[in-house]
Design a protein around this motif. Structure first.
Motif, PDB file in Angstrom:
ATOM      1  N   ASP A 129      -1.859  -6.504 -14.457  1.00 24.94           N
ATOM      2  CA  ASP A 129      -1.462  -7.740 -13.776  1.00 24.94           C
ATOM      3  C   ASP A 129      -0.049  -7.563 -13.217  1.00 24.94           C
ATOM      4  O   ASP A 129       0.811  -6.931 -13.839  1.00 24.94           O
ATOM      5  N   GLY A 130       0.173  -8.127 -12.053  1.00 30.64           N
ATOM      6  CA  GLY A 130       1.480  -8.001 -11.416  1.00 30.64           C
ATOM      7  C   GLY A 130       1.568  -6.841 -10.456  1.00 30.64           C
ATOM      8  O   GLY A 130       2.591  -6.667  -9.797  1.00 30.64           O
ATOM      9  N   SER A 131       0.511  -6.028 -10.347  1.00 29.63           N
ATOM     10  CA  SER A 131       0.499  -4.924  -9.385  1.00 29.63           C
ATOM     11  C   SER A 131      -0.399  -5.299  -8.212  1.00 29.63           C
ATOM     12  O   SER A 131      -1.467  -5.890  -8.406  1.00 29.63           O
ATOM     13  N   HIS A 132       0.042  -4.967  -7.021  1.00 27.79           N
ATOM     14  CA  HIS A 132      -0.618  -5.440  -5.807  1.00 27.79           C
ATOM     15  C   HIS A 132      -0.708  -4.344  -4.755  1.00 27.79           C
ATOM     16  O   HIS A 132       0.101  -3.414  -4.732  1.00 27.79           O
ATOM     17  N   ALA A 224       2.123  -6.088 -23.872  1.00 31.64           N
ATOM     18  CA  ALA A 224       0.994  -6.520 -24.700  1.00 31.64           C
ATOM     19  C   ALA A 224       0.141  -7.568 -24.007  1.00 31.64           C
ATOM     20  O   ALA A 224      -1.056  -7.705 -24.299  1.00 31.64           O
ATOM     21  N   ASP A 225       0.755  -8.301 -23.059  1.00 31.33           N
ATOM     22  CA  ASP A 225       0.003  -9.329 -22.338  1.00 31.33           C
ATOM     23  C   ASP A 225      -0.757  -8.772 -21.148  1.00 31.33           C
ATOM     24  O   ASP A 225      -1.405  -9.527 -20.407  1.00 31.33           O
ATOM     25  N   GLY A 226      -0.682  -7.461 -20.950  1.00 31.16           N
ATOM     26  CA  GLY A 226      -1.408  -6.837 -19.850  1.00 31.16           C
ATOM     27  C   GLY A 226      -0.699  -6.889 -18.518  1.00 31.16           C
ATOM     28  O   GLY A 226      -1.252  -6.467 -17.497  1.00 31.16           O
ATOM     29  N   ARG A 227       0.550  -7.345 -18.535  1.00 38.85           N
ATOM     30  CA  ARG A 227       1.300  -7.447 -17.276  1.00 38.85           C
ATOM     31  C   ARG A 227       2.252  -6.268 -17.129  1.00 38.85           C
ATOM     32  O   ARG A 227       2.828  -5.778 -18.106  1.00 38.85           O
ATOM     33  N   LEU A 239      11.408   2.678 -14.088  1.00 38.08           N
ATOM     34  CA  LEU A 239      11.971   1.570 -13.337  1.00 38.08           C
ATOM     35  C   LEU A 239      11.375   0.277 -13.869  1.00 38.08           C
ATOM     36  O   LEU A 239      10.154   0.082 -13.804  1.00 38.08           O
ATOM     37  N   SER A 240      12.208  -0.598 -14.402  1.00 35.72           N
ATOM     38  CA  SER A 240      11.710  -1.891 -14.868  1.00 35.72           C
ATOM     39  C   SER A 240      11.151  -2.680 -13.693  1.00 35.72           C
ATOM     40  O   SER A 240      11.714  -2.671 -12.586  1.00 35.72           O
ATOM     41  N   ALA A 241      10.036  -3.350 -13.931  1.00 34.84           N
ATOM     42  CA  ALA A 241       9.383  -4.069 -12.836  1.00 34.84           C
ATOM     43  C   ALA A 241       8.644  -5.286 -13.357  1.00 34.84           C
ATOM     44  O   ALA A 241       7.972  -5.226 -14.390  1.00 34.84           O
ATOM     45  N   ASP A 242       8.767  -6.390 -12.645  1.00 37.45           N
ATOM     46  CA  ASP A 242       7.963  -7.579 -12.893  1.00 37.45           C
ATOM     47  C   ASP A 242       6.785  -7.652 -11.927  1.00 37.45           C
ATOM     48  O   ASP A 242       5.747  -8.237 -12.227  1.00 37.45           O
ATOM     49  N   VAL A 243       6.997  -7.058 -10.736  1.00 35.39           N
ATOM     50  CA  VAL A 243       5.969  -7.013  -9.699  1.00 35.39           C
ATOM     51  C   VAL A 243       6.016  -5.633  -9.060  1.00 35.39           C
ATOM     52  O   VAL A 243       7.107  -5.111  -8.787  1.00 35.39           O
ATOM     53  N   VAL A 244       4.857  -5.059  -8.816  1.00 34.99           N
ATOM     54  CA  VAL A 244       4.765  -3.760  -8.155  1.00 34.99           C
ATOM     55  C   VAL A 244       3.848  -3.893  -6.945  1.00 34.99           C
ATOM     56  O   VAL A 244       2.765  -4.487  -7.040  1.00 34.99           O
ATOM     57  N   VAL A 245       4.284  -3.355  -5.814  1.00 37.24           N
ATOM     58  CA  VAL A 245       3.464  -3.347  -4.604  1.00 37.24           C
ATOM     59  C   VAL A 245       3.270  -1.896  -4.184  1.00 37.24           C
ATOM     60  O   VAL A 245       4.245  -1.173  -3.972  1.00 37.24           O
ATOM     61  N   THR A 246       2.025  -1.479  -4.078  1.00 37.71           N
ATOM     62  CA  THR A 246       1.711  -0.112  -3.678  1.00 37.71           C
ATOM     63  C   THR A 246       1.348  -0.081  -2.202  1.00 37.71           C
ATOM     64  O   THR A 246       0.393  -0.737  -1.767  1.00 37.71           O
ATOM     65  N   GLY A 247       2.118   0.682  -1.433  1.00 34.26           N
ATOM     66  CA  GLY A 247       1.862   0.836  -0.004  1.00 34.26           C
ATOM     67  C   GLY A 247       1.882   2.312   0.370  1.00 34.26           C
ATOM     68  O   GLY A 247       2.827   2.785   0.981  1.00 34.26           O
ATOM     69  N   ILE A 248       0.861   3.024  -0.065  1.00 35.50           N
ATOM     70  CA  ILE A 248       0.826   4.483   0.135  1.00 35.50           C
ATOM     71  C   ILE A 248      -0.215   4.889   1.162  1.00 35.50           C
ATOM     72  O   ILE A 248      -0.787   5.979   1.107  1.00 35.50           O
ATOM     73  N   GLY A 249      -0.444   4.006   2.119  1.00 37.29           N
ATOM     74  CA  GLY A 249      -1.365   4.330   3.191  1.00 37.29           C
ATOM     75  C   GLY A 249      -2.738   3.725   2.993  1.00 37.29           C
ATOM     76  O   GLY A 249      -3.005   3.006   2.011  1.00 37.29           O
ATOM     77  N   VAL A 250      -3.606   4.004   3.944  1.00 36.08           N
ATOM     78  CA  VAL A 250      -4.962   3.457   3.926  1.00 36.08           C
ATOM     79  C   VAL A 250      -5.965   4.575   4.175  1.00 36.08           C
ATOM     80  O   VAL A 250      -5.611   5.662   4.623  1.00 36.08           O
ATOM     81  N   ARG A 251      -7.201   4.279   3.878  1.00 35.48           N
ATOM     82  CA  ARG A 251      -8.291   5.201   4.204  1.00 35.48           C
ATOM     83  C   ARG A 251      -9.322   4.424   5.011  1.00 35.48           C
ATOM     84  O   ARG A 251      -9.595   3.245   4.728  1.00 35.48           O
ATOM     85  N   PRO A 252      -9.916   5.037   6.020  1.00 33.22           N
ATOM     86  CA  PRO A 252     -10.899   4.318   6.838  1.00 33.22           C
ATOM     87  C   PRO A 252     -12.098   3.876   6.009  1.00 33.22           C
ATOM     88  O   PRO A 252     -12.546   4.586   5.113  1.00 33.22           O
ATOM     89  N   ALA A 253     -12.602   2.692   6.309  1.00 35.97           N
ATOM     90  CA  ALA A 253     -13.693   2.096   5.533  1.00 35.97           C
ATOM     91  C   ALA A 253     -15.036   2.644   6.019  1.00 35.97           C
ATOM     92  O   ALA A 253     -15.754   2.001   6.794  1.00 35.97           O
ATOM     93  N   THR A 254     -15.376   3.838   5.544  1.00 36.64           N
ATOM     94  CA  THR A 254     -16.608   4.499   5.972  1.00 36.64           C
ATOM     95  C   THR A 254     -17.561   4.795   4.822  1.00 36.64           C
ATOM     96  O   THR A 254     -18.603   5.422   5.037  1.00 36.64           O
ATOM     97  N   ASP A 255     -17.231   4.345   3.604  1.00 37.09           N
ATOM     98  CA  ASP A 255     -18.094   4.667   2.463  1.00 37.09           C
ATOM     99  C   ASP A 255     -19.535   4.233   2.705  1.00 37.09           C
ATOM    100  O   ASP A 255     -20.485   4.935   2.331  1.00 37.09           O
ATOM    101  N   TRP A 256     -19.705   3.095   3.330  1.00 41.17           N
ATOM    102  CA  TRP A 256     -21.053   2.561   3.539  1.00 41.17           C
ATOM    103  C   TRP A 256     -21.841   3.366   4.563  1.00 41.17           C
ATOM    104  O   TRP A 256     -23.074   3.217   4.667  1.00 41.17           O
ATOM    105  N   LEU A 257     -21.166   4.245   5.290  1.00 41.34           N
ATOM    106  CA  LEU A 257     -21.831   5.064   6.309  1.00 41.34           C
ATOM    107  C   LEU A 257     -22.252   6.441   5.798  1.00 41.34           C
ATOM    108  O   LEU A 257     -22.847   7.214   6.547  1.00 41.34           O
TER     109      LEU A 257
END
Length: 399
Positions: A129-132, A224-227, A239-257
């Protein structure tokens, strides 16, 4: 064609639908979108939307009303389309041009526009929880709510690309303590080159944001609270963190193909006209790998859609996509704009303004010729030179 199905109801999908009607197609049009929202504009999610209080939405869906909306009720009626929102395509039978949906329905259609976009890459470790990640409206709502939980928050942004930098800038503007972690020695070097990337990286320090480069992330720690409580770096630091945002790129949405027979590899592989080996199937936007390259920018999605639809209706590649690459980013009150084809070895030359003022225009040059442009807070001269560069990039007329 009597029926066309657009798979993807975001920017490229909407522009494909517009282009179909504008180019005279009057048959049945179906638009399938995985999100429940109408088409909306994604760039503000990491900027204005993130910094606006949640109460500013009121009872309205910001994808349907307000600055995020890309269309309105009147246009929707004019497109005369069947909208299947909140519905995912799960498989494609190219032989019969049949699209299977997660509702159990199968759509058989004469033409298909693939505009499924891309999905954010995630860390291999579990996400407490707290990671986005930040890709959709619902992602932005969840992150905004987390940032508003009370008091200044320690935010760690993983990834120093454009999305990461924009999120960092927004969080800093909200008064949070922010650190950006970038695995490369410097963010944005592939896009801008080392010297210009260094100038853009200084924006973080200007606004009290810590930039940690040259180290990856080993994982996230939780209490212990899962956050989330900390980010563990590859070099052992925490690094202490209350909120984490991951922005390491994207992958094309082709799994369904997978298994469809379409050529896949960093997207749906198309020719220069956005056409797959099956002329009745075209692609546009982040999912399209066009003539050896894939672009993940707003302008490319809109321009490719018109080209793809033209060729779909023609039944062959009658037009190619030749637009000059262009992208922009807003960070810390600075608009960064880039256009052109920069290659390693191209030399940037500042022709206007000063890096010290974080306001300048630079031309990248190779053999005495301008190949690309970069501007910080110089929109008017950038626009003029961008037009000139686009004209110079057009092929010479034949005959």
């Amino acid at each position: 064609m009597k029926s066309v199905t657009v798979i993807g109801a975001s920017l490229a999908g909407l522009y494909a639908a517009r282009a179909l009607r504008a180019q005279g197609y009057d048959g049945h049009l179906t638009i399938v979108g995985a999100e429940p929202h109408r088409p909306y504009d994604r760039p503000p999610l990491s900027k204005e939307f993130l910094t606006a209080p949640a109460s500013a939405e009121g009872d309205a869906d910001p994808a349907a009303e307000g600055p995020l909306a890309l269309t309105d009720t009147e246009e929707l009626a004019g497109l005369d389309a069947e909208w299947l929102l909140g519905t995912r395509a799960t498989a494609l039978d190219t032989r019969h041009r049949a699209v299977r949906l997660d509702t159990g329905r199968t759509l058989t259609t004469d033409g298909i526009v693939l505009a499924t976009g891309a999905a954010p890459r995630r860390l291999p470790s579990p996400a407490p929880d707290g990671s986005h990640t930040l890709r959709t409206l619902d992602d932005a709502r969840a992150l905004r709510a987390d940032l508003a939980r009370g008091g200044p928050t320690r935010v760690v942004v993983i990834g120093g690309g454009f999305i990461g930098a924009e999120v960092a800038a927004s969080c800093a503007a909200l008064g949070h303590q922010v650190a950006v972690v970038e695995a490369a020695p410097l963010p944005l070097v592939p896009q801008l080159g080392e010297s210009m990337a260094e100038l853009c990286a200084r924006l973080h320090g200007d606004h009290g944001v810590a930039l940690l480069t040259g180290t990856g992330v080993r994982g996230l720690r939780a209490g212990a609270d899962g956050r989330v409580t900390a980010v563990e770096l590859a070099d052992g630091r925490l690094l202490s963190a209350d909120v984490v945002v991951t922005g390491i790129g994207v992958r094309p949405a082709t799994d369904w193909l997978e298994g469809s027979g379409l050529p896949l590899g960093d997207g749906v592989r198309c020719d220069a006209g956005c056409v797959t080996p099956i002329p009745a199937i075209v692609a546009a936007g982040d999912v399209a790998h066009v003539a050896g390259a894939r672009a993940e920018h707003w302008t490319s999605a809109t321009e490719q859609a018109a080209t793809a639809v033209h060729n779909l209706l023609a039944g062959r590649t009658a037009r190619t996509h030749r637009a000059l690459p262009y992208f922009w980013s807003d960070q810390y009150g600075v608009r960064i704009q880039f256009a052109g084809h920069r290659r390693p070895g191209d030399v940037p030359r500042i022709v206007e303004g000063s890096p010290d003022d974080r306001s300048f225009l630079a031309c990248y040059e190779r053999d005495g010729r301008t190949t690309a442009l970069l501007a910080l807070n110089r929109p008017r001269p950038f626009a003029r030179l961008r037009r000139e560069l686009a004209r110079a990039a057009q092929p010479a007329p034949t005959g």
